[in-house]
Motif scaffolding. Structure first.
Motif, PDB file in Angstrom:
ATOM      1  N   CYS A 193      18.197  44.116 -46.019  1.00 25.94           N
ATOM      2  CA  CYS A 193      17.829  42.819 -45.441  1.00 25.94           C
ATOM      3  C   CYS A 193      17.363  43.029 -44.010  1.00 25.94           C
ATOM      4  CB  CYS A 193      19.023  41.876 -45.405  1.00 25.94           C
ATOM      5  SG  CYS A 193      19.629  41.383 -47.002  1.00 25.94           S
ATOM      6  N   GLY A 210      17.291  42.141 -40.061  1.00 27.20           N
ATOM      7  CA  GLY A 210      18.325  41.717 -39.125  1.00 27.20           C
ATOM      8  C   GLY A 210      19.509  42.660 -39.163  1.00 27.20           C
ATOM      9  N   GLY A 241      22.757  41.533 -37.866  1.00 26.98           N
ATOM     10  CA  GLY A 241      23.968  40.758 -37.630  1.00 26.98           C
ATOM     11  C   GLY A 241      24.822  40.596 -38.870  1.00 26.98           C
ATOM     12  N   GLU A 242      25.943  39.910 -38.667  1.00 35.60           N
ATOM     13  CA  GLU A 242      26.903  39.666 -39.739  1.00 35.60           C
ATOM     14  C   GLU A 242      26.276  38.900 -40.907  1.00 35.60           C
ATOM     15  OE1 GLU A 242      30.463  40.130 -41.611  1.00 35.60           O
ATOM     16  OE2 GLU A 242      29.942  40.946 -39.658  1.00 35.60           O
ATOM     17  N   GLN A 243      25.394  37.943 -40.615  1.00 35.28           N
ATOM     18  CA  GLN A 243      24.757  37.165 -41.681  1.00 35.28           C
ATOM     19  C   GLN A 243      23.864  38.039 -42.562  1.00 35.28           C
ATOM     20  OE1 GLN A 243      25.484  34.073 -42.543  1.00 35.28           O
ATOM     21  NE2 GLN A 243      26.998  34.066 -40.906  1.00 35.28           N
ATOM     22  N   SER A 244      23.185  39.009 -41.962  1.00 34.77           N
ATOM     23  CA  SER A 244      22.337  39.925 -42.741  1.00 34.77           C
ATOM     24  C   SER A 244      23.182  40.792 -43.659  1.00 34.77           C
ATOM     25  CB  SER A 244      21.509  40.801 -41.805  1.00 34.77           C
ATOM     26  OG  SER A 244      20.630  40.019 -41.050  1.00 34.77           O
ATOM     27  N   LYS A 256      26.170  40.007 -44.871  1.00 42.16           N
ATOM     28  CA  LYS A 256      26.673  39.137 -45.936  1.00 42.16           C
ATOM     29  C   LYS A 256      25.590  38.868 -46.975  1.00 42.16           C
ATOM     30  CE  LYS A 256      30.226  36.756 -43.277  1.00 42.16           C
ATOM     31  NZ  LYS A 256      30.669  35.460 -42.726  1.00 42.16           N
ATOM     32  N   ARG A 257      24.359  38.671 -46.517  1.00 42.12           N
ATOM     33  CA  ARG A 257      23.247  38.422 -47.450  1.00 42.12           C
ATOM     34  C   ARG A 257      23.046  39.623 -48.376  1.00 42.12           C
ATOM     35  NH1 ARG A 257      21.032  35.938 -51.157  1.00 42.12           N
ATOM     36  NH2 ARG A 257      18.833  36.318 -51.426  1.00 42.12           N
ATOM     37  N   CYS A 258      23.117  40.818 -47.831  1.00 44.40           N
ATOM     38  CA  CYS A 258      22.979  42.020 -48.659  1.00 44.40           C
ATOM     39  C   CYS A 258      24.100  42.107 -49.696  1.00 44.40           C
ATOM     40  CB  CYS A 258      22.983  43.271 -47.792  1.00 44.40           C
ATOM     41  SG  CYS A 258      21.447  43.584 -46.921  1.00 44.40           S
TER      42      CYS A 258
END
Length: 66
Positions: A36, A38, A40-43, A45-47
């Protein structure tokens, strides 16, 4: 559904206008990985969500990035 550990690597991905920083999360059980944009933490989590959605073994695991 089981909990599965996953490794996180910071990588350079090819974007529309050149290289972009990103992350790659790899399942430590089967070796499948997802990337993914980015870092950061959101990237991350998305992966992990993409690992669940695209599991080659059709498993519905909960991935724990380390």
């Amino acid at each position: 559904m089981s909990r599965v550990r996953a490794s996180v690597s910071y990588v350079e991905l090819e974007g529309d206008y050149g290289p972009v920083e990103g992350v790659e999360v790899t399942c430590l059980r089967c070796g499948h990985s997802e990337a993914c944009f980015g870092t950061g933490e959101q990237s991350i989590k998305r992966c992990a969500v993409q690992l669940r959605e695209n599991c080659p073994n059709s498993e519905e695991n909960f991935y724990i990035p380390e």
